[in-house]
Design a protein around this motif. Structure first.
Motif, PDB file in Angstrom:
ATOM      1  N   MET A   1     -22.354 -28.112  29.813  1.00 37.52           N
ATOM      2  CA  MET A   1     -23.295 -27.349  30.606  1.00 37.52           C
ATOM      3  C   MET A   1     -24.449 -26.906  29.714  1.00 37.52           C
ATOM      4  SD  MET A   1     -20.901 -25.042  33.141  1.00 37.52           S
ATOM      5  CE  MET A   1     -20.457 -23.857  31.922  1.00 37.52           C
ATOM      6  N   ASN A   2     -25.629 -27.315  30.071  1.00 38.82           N
ATOM      7  CA  ASN A   2     -26.784 -26.876  29.294  1.00 38.82           C
ATOM      8  C   ASN A   2     -27.441 -25.675  29.974  1.00 38.82           C
ATOM      9  OD1 ASN A   2     -28.318 -27.897  31.386  1.00 38.82           O
ATOM     10  ND2 ASN A   2     -28.815 -29.791  30.330  1.00 38.82           N
ATOM     11  N   TRP A   3     -28.474 -25.136  29.362  1.00 38.79           N
ATOM     12  CA  TRP A   3     -29.094 -23.912  29.853  1.00 38.79           C
ATOM     13  C   TRP A   3     -29.736 -24.114  31.212  1.00 38.79           C
ATOM     14  CZ3 TRP A   3     -34.195 -23.525  31.057  1.00 38.79           C
ATOM     15  CH2 TRP A   3     -35.029 -24.537  30.582  1.00 38.79           C
ATOM     16  N   PHE A   4     -30.273 -25.310  31.478  1.00 34.26           N
ATOM     17  CA  PHE A   4     -30.934 -25.547  32.764  1.00 34.26           C
ATOM     18  C   PHE A   4     -29.914 -25.530  33.904  1.00 34.26           C
ATOM     19  CE2 PHE A   4     -32.785 -28.225  36.096  1.00 34.26           C
ATOM     20  CZ  PHE A   4     -33.979 -27.549  36.289  1.00 34.26           C
ATOM     21  N   ASN A   5     -28.775 -26.182  33.708  1.00 30.31           N
ATOM     22  CA  ASN A   5     -27.725 -26.164  34.737  1.00 30.31           C
ATOM     23  C   ASN A   5     -27.239 -24.747  34.989  1.00 30.31           C
ATOM     24  OD1 ASN A   5     -27.902 -28.926  34.818  1.00 30.31           O
ATOM     25  ND2 ASN A   5     -26.057 -29.283  33.633  1.00 30.31           N
ATOM     26  N   ASN A   6     -27.088 -23.970  33.930  1.00 35.32           N
ATOM     27  CA  ASN A   6     -26.658 -22.584  34.098  1.00 35.32           C
ATOM     28  C   ASN A   6     -27.706 -21.756  34.832  1.00 35.32           C
ATOM     29  OD1 ASN A   6     -24.178 -22.969  32.851  1.00 35.32           O
ATOM     30  ND2 ASN A   6     -25.007 -22.525  30.828  1.00 35.32           N
ATOM     31  N   ALA A   7     -28.979 -21.975  34.530  1.00 36.39           N
ATOM     32  CA  ALA A   7     -30.039 -21.236  35.214  1.00 36.39           C
ATOM     33  C   ALA A   7     -30.067 -21.573  36.705  1.00 36.39           C
ATOM     34  CB  ALA A   7     -31.394 -21.536  34.577  1.00 36.39           C
ATOM     35  N   ALA A   9     -27.544 -22.683  38.494  1.00 34.74           N
ATOM     36  CA  ALA A   9     -26.337 -22.112  39.091  1.00 34.74           C
ATOM     37  C   ALA A   9     -26.517 -20.616  39.332  1.00 34.74           C
ATOM     38  CB  ALA A   9     -25.131 -22.373  38.186  1.00 34.74           C
ATOM     39  N   PHE A  10     -27.136 -19.901  38.376  1.00 36.32           N
ATOM     40  CA  PHE A  10     -27.350 -18.468  38.559  1.00 36.32           C
ATOM     41  C   PHE A  10     -28.292 -18.190  39.720  1.00 36.32           C
ATOM     42  CE2 PHE A  10     -29.440 -14.417  37.839  1.00 36.32           C
ATOM     43  CZ  PHE A  10     -28.343 -13.587  37.718  1.00 36.32           C
ATOM     44  N   VAL A  11     -29.358 -18.967  39.831  1.00 37.19           N
ATOM     45  CA  VAL A  11     -30.313 -18.766  40.931  1.00 37.19           C
ATOM     46  C   VAL A  11     -29.645 -19.019  42.272  1.00 37.19           C
ATOM     47  CG1 VAL A  11     -32.424 -19.678  41.987  1.00 37.19           C
ATOM     48  CG2 VAL A  11     -32.364 -19.192  39.543  1.00 37.19           C
ATOM     49  N   ILE A  12     -28.831 -20.044  42.366  1.00 35.85           N
ATOM     50  CA  ILE A  12     -28.131 -20.332  43.619  1.00 35.85           C
ATOM     51  C   ILE A  12     -27.161 -19.205  43.954  1.00 35.85           C
ATOM     52  CG2 ILE A  12     -26.449 -21.865  44.708  1.00 35.85           C
ATOM     53  CD1 ILE A  12     -27.846 -24.170  43.207  1.00 35.85           C
ATOM     54  N   ILE A  13     -26.401 -18.752  42.975  1.00 33.37           N
ATOM     55  CA  ILE A  13     -25.470 -17.640  43.200  1.00 33.37           C
ATOM     56  C   ILE A  13     -26.247 -16.392  43.615  1.00 33.37           C
ATOM     57  CG2 ILE A  13     -23.858 -16.068  42.053  1.00 33.37           C
ATOM     58  CD1 ILE A  13     -22.964 -18.481  40.356  1.00 33.37           C
ATOM     59  N   TYR A  14     -27.366 -16.117  42.942  1.00 29.87           N
ATOM     60  CA  TYR A  14     -28.185 -14.936  43.239  1.00 29.87           C
ATOM     61  C   TYR A  14     -28.694 -14.973  44.677  1.00 29.87           C
ATOM     62  CZ  TYR A  14     -31.661 -11.270  42.725  1.00 29.87           C
ATOM     63  OH  TYR A  14     -32.395 -10.118  42.880  1.00 29.87           O
ATOM     64  N   MET A  15     -29.198 -16.112  45.109  1.00 29.49           N
ATOM     65  CA  MET A  15     -29.756 -16.202  46.459  1.00 29.49           C
ATOM     66  C   MET A  15     -28.676 -16.053  47.527  1.00 29.49           C
ATOM     67  SD  MET A  15     -32.888 -16.243  45.915  1.00 29.49           S
ATOM     68  CE  MET A  15     -33.424 -16.425  47.592  1.00 29.49           C
ATOM     69  N   VAL A  16     -27.518 -16.653  47.317  1.00 33.83           N
ATOM     70  CA  VAL A  16     -26.423 -16.527  48.290  1.00 33.83           C
ATOM     71  C   VAL A  16     -25.975 -15.069  48.381  1.00 33.83           C
ATOM     72  CG1 VAL A  16     -24.024 -17.142  48.751  1.00 33.83           C
ATOM     73  CG2 VAL A  16     -25.650 -18.903  48.064  1.00 33.83           C
ATOM     74  N   VAL A  17     -25.828 -14.416  47.226  1.00 36.28           N
ATOM     75  CA  VAL A  17     -25.405 -13.020  47.226  1.00 36.28           C
ATOM     76  C   VAL A  17     -26.483 -12.132  47.834  1.00 36.28           C
ATOM     77  CG1 VAL A  17     -24.791 -11.059  45.734  1.00 36.28           C
ATOM     78  CG2 VAL A  17     -23.844 -13.322  45.287  1.00 36.28           C
ATOM     79  N   PHE A  58     -28.080  -8.478  41.565  1.00 35.93           N
ATOM     80  CA  PHE A  58     -28.034  -8.949  40.184  1.00 35.93           C
ATOM     81  C   PHE A  58     -26.681  -8.658  39.550  1.00 35.93           C
ATOM     82  CE2 PHE A  58     -28.635  -8.562  35.621  1.00 35.93           C
ATOM     83  CZ  PHE A  58     -29.224  -9.783  35.341  1.00 35.93           C
ATOM     84  N   ALA A  59     -26.140  -7.468  39.794  1.00 36.70           N
ATOM     85  CA  ALA A  59     -24.849  -7.101  39.208  1.00 36.70           C
ATOM     86  C   ALA A  59     -23.728  -7.994  39.740  1.00 36.70           C
ATOM     87  CB  ALA A  59     -24.543  -5.634  39.499  1.00 36.70           C
ATOM     88  N   ILE A  60     -23.703  -8.201  41.048  1.00 35.87           N
ATOM     89  CA  ILE A  60     -22.667  -9.052  41.637  1.00 35.87           C
ATOM     90  C   ILE A  60     -22.834 -10.490  41.152  1.00 35.87           C
ATOM     91  CG2 ILE A  60     -21.801  -9.996  43.810  1.00 35.87           C
ATOM     92  CD1 ILE A  60     -22.594  -7.316  45.114  1.00 35.87           C
ATOM     93  N   SER A  61     -24.073 -10.960  41.093  1.00 32.05           N
ATOM     94  CA  SER A  61     -24.332 -12.332  40.644  1.00 32.05           C
ATOM     95  C   SER A  61     -23.945 -12.527  39.187  1.00 32.05           C
ATOM     96  CB  SER A  61     -25.813 -12.680  40.828  1.00 32.05           C
ATOM     97  OG  SER A  61     -26.172 -12.615  42.171  1.00 32.05           O
ATOM     98  N   ALA A  62     -24.184 -11.521  38.359  1.00 32.75           N
ATOM     99  CA  ALA A  62     -23.812 -11.627  36.946  1.00 32.75           C
ATOM    100  C   ALA A  62     -22.299 -11.759  36.794  1.00 32.75           C
ATOM    101  CB  ALA A  62     -24.329 -10.412  36.180  1.00 32.75           C
ATOM    102  N   VAL A  63     -21.545 -11.001  37.579  1.00 32.50           N
ATOM    103  CA  VAL A  63     -20.079 -11.099  37.518  1.00 32.50           C
ATOM    104  C   VAL A  63     -19.622 -12.477  37.996  1.00 32.50           C
ATOM    105  CG1 VAL A  63     -17.944 -10.208  38.513  1.00 32.50           C
ATOM    106  CG2 VAL A  63     -19.703  -8.623  37.726  1.00 32.50           C
TER     107      VAL A  63
END
Length: 87
Positions: A1-7, A9-17, A58-63
């Protein structure tokens, strides 16, 4: 997993939450006992508290992202074996 894939994934998780958190605590002007502004839709929230909702999201997405990262980093689900890429 590189940084772009992680970014991504975080954006997708953030938007859903975010879309799950947005309706929490919403009251219309009528429910809050206030007068609606002229031209305001009757379904518009009286006090949407967007700053709080962004921080909560942001807090829920970070977890959730932390769980995603740990599962991916340590290969806890064995997805590489499942798809035939394992050793």
């Amino acid at each position: 997993m590189n940084w772009f894939n992680n970014a991504v994934a975080f954006v997708i998780i953030y938007m859903v939450v975010l879309f799950c958190v947005l309706p929490i605590g919403v009251k219309t002007a009528e429910e809050a006992g206030e007068q609606p502004l002229p031209g305001q839709a009757s379904s518009a929230p009286a006090n949407p508290r967007m700053g709080f909702k962004f921080l909560l999201t942001f807090a829920i997405s970070a977890v959730l992202f932390g769980i995603y990262y740990v599962v991916g980093y340590y290969d806890l689900l064995g997805l590489s074996d499942l798809f035939g890429r394992g050793s």
